[in-house]
Design an enzyme around this catalytic site. Sequence first.
Site, PDB file in Angstrom:
ATOM      1  N   ASN A  71      -6.253  -3.309   0.314  1.00  0.00           N
ATOM      2  CA  ASN A  71      -5.058  -3.364  -0.531  1.00  0.00           C
ATOM      3  C   ASN A  71      -5.413  -2.994  -1.961  1.00  0.00           C
ATOM      4  O   ASN A  71      -6.562  -3.100  -2.378  1.00  0.00           O
ATOM      5  CB  ASN A  71      -4.445  -4.763  -0.498  1.00  0.00           C
ATOM      6  CG  ASN A  71      -3.868  -5.087   0.864  1.00  0.00           C
ATOM      7  OD1 ASN A  71      -3.248  -4.251   1.494  1.00  0.00           O
ATOM      8  ND2 ASN A  71      -4.099  -6.295   1.331  1.00  0.00           N
ATOM      9  N   CYS A  72      -4.395  -2.578  -2.707  1.00  0.00           N
ATOM     10  CA  CYS A  72      -4.523  -2.203  -4.112  1.00  0.00           C
ATOM     11  C   CYS A  72      -5.198  -3.341  -4.868  1.00  0.00           C
ATOM     12  O   CYS A  72      -4.847  -4.495  -4.643  1.00  0.00           O
ATOM     13  CB  CYS A  72      -3.126  -1.933  -4.662  1.00  0.00           C
ATOM     14  SG  CYS A  72      -3.097  -1.391  -6.362  1.00  0.00           S
ATOM     15  N   PRO A  73      -6.155  -3.045  -5.691  1.00  0.00           N
ATOM     16  CA  PRO A  73      -6.625  -1.747  -6.180  1.00  0.00           C
ATOM     17  C   PRO A  73      -7.872  -1.222  -5.469  1.00  0.00           C
ATOM     18  O   PRO A  73      -8.481  -0.266  -5.926  1.00  0.00           O
ATOM     19  CB  PRO A  73      -6.958  -2.045  -7.633  1.00  0.00           C
ATOM     20  CG  PRO A  73      -7.551  -3.424  -7.570  1.00  0.00           C
ATOM     21  CD  PRO A  73      -6.741  -4.138  -6.500  1.00  0.00           C
TER      22      PRO A  73
END
Length: 75
Positions: A12-14
């Site tokens: 998942n981001c980042p």
Amino acid sequence: MKNLEVNCEGMNCPMPIVELTKASRQLQSGQRIEVTATDLAFKPDLEAWARRMGHEIETFELIDDVQRAVICIGA
């Protein structure tokens, strides 16, 4: 032609951009990274990262839920 592959599927981001940044430091100008990711924010994050870092997104495709991009490292 790719010089390095980075699999960021499930991250998942980042984290996809963090991993891509680490990988890009191993390469020289003109070399390419192929990256795969499943994070929904990956495409806009990738576009912003490439613009900011001076890299070029050569190809981008979405196959099912997997995004694949080939990035050419800039100067």
